[in-house]
Design a protein around this motif. Structure first.
Motif, PDB file in Angstrom:
ATOM      1  N   ARG A  94      52.159  39.568 -11.424  1.00 24.13           N
ATOM      2  CA  ARG A  94      50.888  39.968 -10.832  1.00 24.13           C
ATOM      3  C   ARG A  94      50.980  40.067  -9.315  1.00 24.13           C
ATOM      4  N   GLU A 151      53.467  35.221 -11.811  1.00 26.59           N
ATOM      5  CA  GLU A 151      53.375  35.859 -13.121  1.00 26.59           C
ATOM      6  C   GLU A 151      52.266  35.215 -13.941  1.00 26.59           C
ATOM      7  N   VAL A 152      51.620  36.026 -14.757  1.00 33.29           N
ATOM      8  CA  VAL A 152      50.601  35.581 -15.700  1.00 33.29           C
ATOM      9  C   VAL A 152      50.945  36.157 -17.063  1.00 33.29           C
ATOM     10  N   ASP A 153      51.122  35.285 -18.057  1.00 33.38           N
ATOM     11  CA  ASP A 153      51.498  35.708 -19.408  1.00 33.38           C
ATOM     12  C   ASP A 153      52.764  36.559 -19.406  1.00 33.38           C
ATOM     13  N   GLY A 154      53.717  36.165 -18.546  1.00 29.87           N
ATOM     14  CA  GLY A 154      54.995  36.848 -18.509  1.00 29.87           C
ATOM     15  C   GLY A 154      55.008  38.150 -17.742  1.00 29.87           C
ATOM     16  N   ARG A 155      53.889  38.539 -17.162  1.00 34.29           N
ATOM     17  CA  ARG A 155      53.825  39.789 -16.408  1.00 34.29           C
ATOM     18  C   ARG A 155      53.592  39.475 -14.930  1.00 34.29           C
TER      19      ARG A 155
END
Length: 327
Positions: free
Chosen positions: A161, A155-159
């Motif tokens: 990937r 995840e990157v910034d809570g999203r």
């Protein structure tokens, strides 16, 4: 004379030690499930004493590896027991974890190269020996885990990937309309938008095979793009040249097959070890580079090993724990 408090403390320590040994046996059996991993994490986290006991159990286990090497080098004979004033704990551990190897009170210990790392125990998703598992990430991708594989959500910034491949091998299938999906393996980031690719990460080295479509591999040493039928290997320090391969051979495990084309016998044995509980040890240096070609069923690996034994005139010796010596 011990007080009742001292006896209770000793009893608690003995119980915790037995529990630690039981967890160690289960996690190294090759049959541990995600429920087992979750249960172990809860047990270890419930008390500092549990973590200390498990660390001690693993330390004793690791001390046994030289004994296994001596057993093999001595012609598969018995390993003499350690001196009595130093070995009572090891003998007790062996008795509980592996069983006696005979009336002499010695034991044969499986090699530890297939020991799962701590990161694998805590993975979001994992497979045991010979197990395969499919994961659907909504409309993004379908990921299939091969044997002995562990990965986490990336995840990157809570999203989300993609996934981070801790160890093992994973195949990714992407619909044409999917958003980019990323597999982090070692020092590389593998990014696909459509088609399919396979990422293998074993012992610090990674291999990316593009089955169809296009795949981009980003590495500190540079960026490479792969098309269907191309493969790239890398480790932390270097990226190797792009090679042309047969995608069907590298994805055959998804159909329950292992396919080899002029592969060294040592590599064939290494690959079989990934799918089989215990370990096969090849002690025939003259045959390690002998080429092997064929299509083998993963469900019949014992038959495959028998064929290899007969084809190359090898002798076999079975040891406790699923260890098979070919010499």
């Amino acid at each position: 004379m011990k007080t009742s408090t001292e006896r209770d403390a000793y009893g608690d320590a003995s119980r915790i030690q037995r529990e630690a040994q039981a967890w160690l046996r289960r996690l190294t059996s090759g049959e541990a499930t995600q429920l087992d991993v979750d249960g172990f994490r809860r047990w270890r986290g419930s008390s500092p004493a549990h973590g200390q006991a498990f660390a001690e159990a693993r330390r004793v286990w690791n001390m046994l590896d030289p004994a296994a090497a001596r057993l093999v080098s001595a012609g598969l004979g018995a390993v003499p027991a350690a001196p009595a004033d130093r070995a009572w704990r090891r003998r007790a551990f062996l008795g509980a974890a592996l069983g006696a190897a005979g009336a002499a009170g010695v034991a044969a210990v499986a090699p530890l190269s297939l020991w799962p790392g701590v990161g694998e125990w805590g993975a979001d998703y994992r497979t045991g020996t010979g197990e395969q598992r499919r994961l659907d990430f909504t409309d993004q991708a379908r990921v299939e885990l091969n044997t002995r594989t562990a990965l986490n959500r990336y995840e990157v910034d809570g999203r989300m990937r993609g996934v981070r491949l801790i160890q093992g091998e994973a195949a990714v299938d992407l619909p044409a309309s999917s958003t980019p999906f990323e597999v982090v393996a070692g020092a590389g980031h593998v990014i696909g938008e459509a088609g399919g690719f396979i990422v293998r990460h074993l012992d610090g080295s990674s291999c990316v095979t593009c089955i169809e479509g296009l795949v981009r591999v980003e590495h500190p040493r540079g960026v490479r793009q792969l098309a269907g039928g191309q493969q790239l290997s890398y480790d932390d320090a270097a990226v190797r040249d792009v090679a042309t391969v047969n995608p069907e051979e590298w994805s055959a495990w998804r159909q329950g097959l292992l396919v080899f084309r002029k592969a060294p016998l040592s590599r064939v044995i290494d690959e079989i070890n990934r799918y089989r509980s215990g370990k096969v040890v090849l002690w025939a240096d003259a045959l390690r580079d002998r080429e092997v070609s064929g299509r083998f069923s993963i469900a019949s690996l014992d038959t495959v090993l028998l064929q290899i034994q007969r084809s190359y005139g090898l002798r076999s010796q079975s040891l406790p724990g699923g260890v098979l010596i070919l010499s």
